[in-house]
Scaffold this active site. Structure first.
Site, PDB file in Angstrom:
ATOM      1  N   ARG A 282      -8.562  -0.302   5.240  1.00  0.00           N
ATOM      2  CA  ARG A 282      -7.700   0.664   4.541  1.00  0.00           C
ATOM      3  C   ARG A 282      -6.368   0.030   4.149  1.00  0.00           C
ATOM      4  NH1 ARG A 282      -5.986   4.887   7.966  1.00  0.00           N
ATOM      5  NH2 ARG A 282      -4.724   5.264   6.132  1.00  0.00           N
TER       6      ARG A 282
ATOM      7  N   ARG B 116      -5.187  10.891   4.272  1.00  0.00           N
ATOM      8  CA  ARG B 116      -4.180  11.940   4.437  1.00  0.00           C
ATOM      9  C   ARG B 116      -3.016  11.727   3.471  1.00  0.00           C
ATOM     10  NH1 ARG B 116      -2.115  13.581   8.555  1.00  0.00           N
ATOM     11  NH2 ARG B 116      -0.003  13.282   7.817  1.00  0.00           N
TER      12      ARG B 116
ATOM     13  N   LYS C 152       0.843  -1.209   0.000  1.00  0.00           N
ATOM     14  CA  LYS C 152       0.000   0.000   0.000  1.00  0.00           C
ATOM     15  C   LYS C 152       0.876   1.257   0.000  1.00  0.00           C
ATOM     16  CE  LYS C 152      -1.730   1.505   4.090  1.00  0.00           C
ATOM     17  NZ  LYS C 152      -1.436   2.898   4.463  1.00  0.00           N
ATOM     18  N   ASN C 153       1.932   1.252   0.832  1.00  0.00           N
ATOM     19  CA  ASN C 153       2.717   2.470   1.019  1.00  0.00           C
ATOM     20  C   ASN C 153       3.740   2.708  -0.085  1.00  0.00           C
ATOM     21  OD1 ASN C 153       1.150   2.911   3.214  1.00  0.00           O
ATOM     22  ND2 ASN C 153       2.720   2.399   4.732  1.00  0.00           N
TER      23      ASN C 153
ATOM     24  N   ASP D 146       5.083  20.038   8.163  1.00  0.00           N
ATOM     25  CA  ASP D 146       6.032  21.159   8.086  1.00  0.00           C
ATOM     26  C   ASP D 146       7.290  20.814   7.293  1.00  0.00           C
ATOM     27  OD1 ASP D 146       6.372  19.383  10.251  1.00  0.00           O
ATOM     28  OD2 ASP D 146       7.659  20.789  11.299  1.00  0.00           O
TER      29      ASP D 146
ATOM     30  N   CYS E 208      -4.283  12.366  13.199  1.00  0.00           N
ATOM     31  CA  CYS E 208      -5.118  11.161  13.297  1.00  0.00           C
ATOM     32  C   CYS E 208      -4.808  10.537  14.656  1.00  0.00           C
ATOM     33  CB  CYS E 208      -4.821  10.209  12.149  1.00  0.00           C
ATOM     34  SG  CYS E 208      -3.172   9.568  12.198  1.00  0.00           S
TER      35      CYS E 208
ATOM     36  N   ASP F 188       4.890   0.545  12.084  1.00  0.00           N
ATOM     37  CA  ASP F 188       3.613  -0.037  11.651  1.00  0.00           C
ATOM     38  C   ASP F 188       3.433  -1.464  12.166  1.00  0.00           C
ATOM     39  OD1 ASP F 188       3.503   1.566   8.370  1.00  0.00           O
ATOM     40  OD2 ASP F 188       3.173   2.306  10.397  1.00  0.00           O
TER      41      ASP F 188
ATOM     42  N   ARG G  32       0.876  14.468  13.236  1.00  0.00           N
ATOM     43  CA  ARG G  32       1.267  14.251  11.841  1.00  0.00           C
ATOM     44  C   ARG G  32       1.315  15.548  11.037  1.00  0.00           C
ATOM     45  NH1 ARG G  32      -1.102   8.723   9.670  1.00  0.00           N
ATOM     46  NH2 ARG G  32       0.829   8.791   8.497  1.00  0.00           N
TER      47      ARG G  32
HETATM   48  C1  EPZ Z   1       4.384   6.903   6.352  1.00  0.00           C
HETATM   49  O1  EPZ Z   1       3.637   7.933   6.969  1.00  0.00           O
HETATM   50  C2  EPZ Z   1       3.465   5.694   6.271  1.00  0.00           C
HETATM   51  N1  EPZ Z   1       2.303   6.014   5.429  1.00  0.00           N
HETATM   52  C3  EPZ Z   1       3.000   5.311   7.671  1.00  0.00           C
HETATM   53  O2  EPZ Z   1       2.208   4.140   7.547  1.00  0.00           O
HETATM   54  C4  EPZ Z   1       4.235   4.978   8.507  1.00  0.00           C
HETATM   55  O3  EPZ Z   1       3.820   4.693   9.845  1.00  0.00           O
HETATM   56  C5  EPZ Z   1       5.197   6.168   8.522  1.00  0.00           C
HETATM   57  O4  EPZ Z   1       5.521   6.537   7.167  1.00  0.00           O
HETATM   58  C6  EPZ Z   1       6.491   5.860   9.264  1.00  0.00           C
HETATM   59  O5  EPZ Z   1       7.102   4.740   8.689  1.00  0.00           O
HETATM   60  C7  EPZ Z   1       2.433   5.963   4.085  1.00  0.00           C
HETATM   61  O6  EPZ Z   1       3.498   5.682   3.552  1.00  0.00           O
HETATM   62  C8  EPZ Z   1       1.195   6.225   3.289  1.00  0.00           C
HETATM   63  P1  EPZ Z   1       6.557  10.185   8.499  1.00  0.00           P
HETATM   64  P2  EPZ Z   1       4.241   9.451   7.022  1.00  0.00           P
HETATM   65  O7  EPZ Z   1       6.461  11.455   7.736  1.00  0.00           O
HETATM   66  O8  EPZ Z   1       4.981   9.717   5.780  1.00  0.00           O
HETATM   67  C9  EPZ Z   1       6.722  13.493  11.924  1.00  0.00           C
HETATM   68  C10 EPZ Z   1       0.309   2.807   7.847  1.00  0.00           C
HETATM   69  O9  EPZ Z   1      -0.142   2.254   8.874  1.00  0.00           O
HETATM   70  N2  EPZ Z   1       6.605  14.487  10.835  1.00  0.00           N
HETATM   71  O10 EPZ Z   1       7.736   9.290   8.305  1.00  0.00           O
HETATM   72  O11 EPZ Z   1       3.129  10.350   7.402  1.00  0.00           O
HETATM   73  C11 EPZ Z   1       5.449  12.678  12.104  1.00  0.00           C
HETATM   74  O12 EPZ Z   1       4.517  13.380  12.917  1.00  0.00           O
HETATM   75  C12 EPZ Z   1       0.817   4.226   7.934  1.00  0.00           C
HETATM   76  O13 EPZ Z   1       0.404   2.266   6.720  1.00  0.00           O
HETATM   77  C13 EPZ Z   1       6.722  15.844  11.134  1.00  0.00           C
HETATM   78  O14 EPZ Z   1       6.894  16.231  12.292  1.00  0.00           O
HETATM   79  O15 EPZ Z   1       5.247   9.314   8.257  1.00  0.00           O
HETATM   80  C14 EPZ Z   1       5.949  11.420  12.760  1.00  0.00           C
HETATM   81  O16 EPZ Z   1       6.074  11.629  14.153  1.00  0.00           O
HETATM   82  C15 EPZ Z   1       0.602   4.839   9.308  1.00  0.00           C
HETATM   83  N3  EPZ Z   1       6.614  16.751  10.116  1.00  0.00           N
HETATM   84  C16 EPZ Z   1       7.334  11.233  12.127  1.00  0.00           C
HETATM   85  O17 EPZ Z   1       7.699  12.515  11.572  1.00  0.00           O
HETATM   86  C17 EPZ Z   1       6.429  16.370   8.809  1.00  0.00           C
HETATM   87  O18 EPZ Z   1       6.360  17.234   7.918  1.00  0.00           O
HETATM   88  C18 EPZ Z   1       7.372  10.202  11.012  1.00  0.00           C
HETATM   89  O19 EPZ Z   1       6.379  10.545  10.066  1.00  0.00           O
HETATM   90  C19 EPZ Z   1       6.316  14.981   8.526  1.00  0.00           C
HETATM   91  C20 EPZ Z   1       6.417  14.061   9.553  1.00  0.00           C
END
Ligand code: EPZ
Length: 419
Positions: free
Chosen positions: A396, A92, A22-23, A124, A116, A304, A121
């Site tokens: 999902r 999202r 999916k990702n 920035d 969520c 995950d 999430r």
């Molecule tokens: C991706 O989400 C995945 N989703 C998530 O899978 C996965 O848990 C996550 O990466 C971490 O591996 C998809 O690929 C569609 P991040 P993403 O940006 O990109 C913070 C699932 O269950 N952050 O790596 O949103 C954020 O809050 C989903 O399939 C900022 O602060 O994750 C988090 O604490 C859930 N500012 C950390 O970084 C930003 O601009 C990691 O988030 C972006 C992120």
């Protein structure tokens, strides 16, 4: 309201095939808006999030159709760069359209993705990177507007190796003038798959899978055919379910190299693991030995799989200490697991899981995708009947989860509203 009804106690046994990730499918489908010719994406899972992304592409004016496990996209005649707010709110991950639409059209409007249940999430890092590439960003009335006549290659250092920010910025940089260097980039296999797709379309991206990515902008991307990698989180969830139910299962069309952290933990816990090319076989004949675990960006233990891991280890021999270091609120499944008899105490980002002899069936509610999978695992382990509600979350990210589990011997059915 749909629910899973589970009769616990049956060990999972047999063989099952891992479907597409999916990702990886979500960012790659988003990236097709950068390509003015048809693209064929193979091994695309049939999931709610993928259906929403396909609907968004259609709403923007692309022609999109599913042909079995392939999806054919032609974004040649795209007519809008406004991502529909109602669809954005349903998923999202539509934030992945920001980079591609900005790169191709110099203009994009998305609704600001809300938080969520697993955390705030914010986006920035995405916006700071787009500004560094030369985009002007306007945030108001819950929308984000990015615009730029041209994007120019630049140096970007991410505060945290964010998966989505790395993917969005690679896509934006792919059509920019000059070279972009992204430091502290995320290294997940899904990002490598996205880069492989874009390079097959004529992009020039190097270093993906390491912490410094170099993107040399090009002027045009041509169509291609690409096969999505196996879903390592679905595979990992299945492996943890087999361990939790003391079974023996072979996964085919898997990618063992993407599951190094989990396989190491399973071996540490006493599970027999065998891998050979795209096959993973595990056998669990006795209770798991408790092990400590900390989630981390790839190649660390995937966040995950934290909830499925916790469920499997609720009946391990000993105490497991689990630290969630990626998201700030990813323990929503703990309350429901304790209602089933688990002994878990949470202090900020740490959960202490003391092994109990047996869980007991209950009616529980999924509040997020992977937490929902954890409750299904707990139900398969428990004594008696468990009813898991909130299947919209599970659907999902898991394709026909009950069907796949039944094929391995689980006693699980999907039922309608509670009688
Ligand atoms: C991706 O989400 C995945 N989703 C998530 O899978 C996965 O848990 C996550 O990466 C971490 O591996 C998809 O690929 C569609 P991040 P993403 O940006 O990109 C913070 C699932 O269950 N952050 O790596 O949103 C954020 O809050 C989903 O399939 C900022 O602060 O994750 C988090 O604490 C859930 N500012 C950390 O970084 C930003 O601009 C990691 O988030 C972006 C992120």
């Amino acid at each position: 309201m749909d629910a899973f009804e589970i009769h616990g106690g049956s060990p999972l046994c047999g063989e099952t095939q891992v479907y597409g990730a999916k990702n990886a499918a979500l960012p790659i489908l988003a990236a097709t808006v950068m390509v003015e010719e048809p693209c064929v994406i193979d091994n695309v899972p049939d999931l709610e999030d993928v259906r929403v992304m396909m609907k968004i592409l259609q709403t923007l004016g692309a022609s999109v159709r599913r042909d079995g496990t392939s999806v054919v996209v032609d974004a040649g005649n795209l007519r809008s760069t406004n991502v529909p707010a109602d669809l954005m709110r349903r998923m999202r991950s539509s934030i992945f359209l920001m980079g591609p639409l900005l790169a191709r059209f110099g203009d994009v409007r998305v609704s600001k993705p809300g938080g969520c249940v697993i955390g705030q999430r914010p986006v920035d890092f995405h916006l700071r990177g787009m500004r560094a590439l030369g985009a002007s960003i306007e945030e108001k009335h819950g929308f984000i507007r990015c615009s730029s006549n041209r994007l120019f290659g630049t140096e970007i250092v991410l505060d945290f190796p964010s998966v989505g920010a790395t993917e969005n910025l690679i896509m934006a940089a792919a059509l920019a003038d000059g070279q972009t260097v992204i430091q502290n980039a995320a290294r997940e296999p899904e990002i490598v798959d996205l880069a492989n797709f874009l390079n097959a379309c004529g992009a020039n991206i190097e270093g993906v899978g390491e912490d410094t990515v170099r993107v040399q902008g090009v002027h045009h991307l041509h169509g291609t055919r690409h096969r999505i990698i196996p879903d390592r989180i679905v595979a990992g969830t299945m492996l943890l379910t087999v361990a939790a139910t003391r079974g023996k299962v072979t996964l085919t069309k898997a990618e063992p190299a993407h599951l190094g952290a989990l396989l190491a933990k399973l071996k540490q816990a006493g599970v027999r693991v065998h891998t050979d090319r795209d096959i993973i076989t595990i056998e669990c004949l006795k209770p798991l030995r408790a092990v400590d675990m900390r989630t981390a960006p790839y190649p660390g233990f995937p966040t995950d799989l934290q909830a499925p891991f916790m469920a499997a280890f609720t009946t391990a021999e000993g105490t497991s200490v689990i630290r969630e270091s990626v998201f700030e609120a990813r323990f929503k499944h703990v309350n429901e697991l304790t209602r089933m008899g688990a002994d878990i105490t949470v202090d900020l980002q740490t959960a202490v899981v003391r092994g109990v002899s047996q869980l007991s069936g209950a009616t529980v509610e999924a509040t997020d995708l992977r937490g929902g999978a954890a409750l299904v695992i707990a139900g398969l382990m428990a004594d008696g009947v468990t009813r898991v509600e909130g299947l919209q979350h599970i659907d999902r990210g898991y394709q026909q989860l009950d069907v796949y589990l039944r094929d391995l011997g689980a006693v699980i059915t999907r039922t309608g509203a509670m009688s």
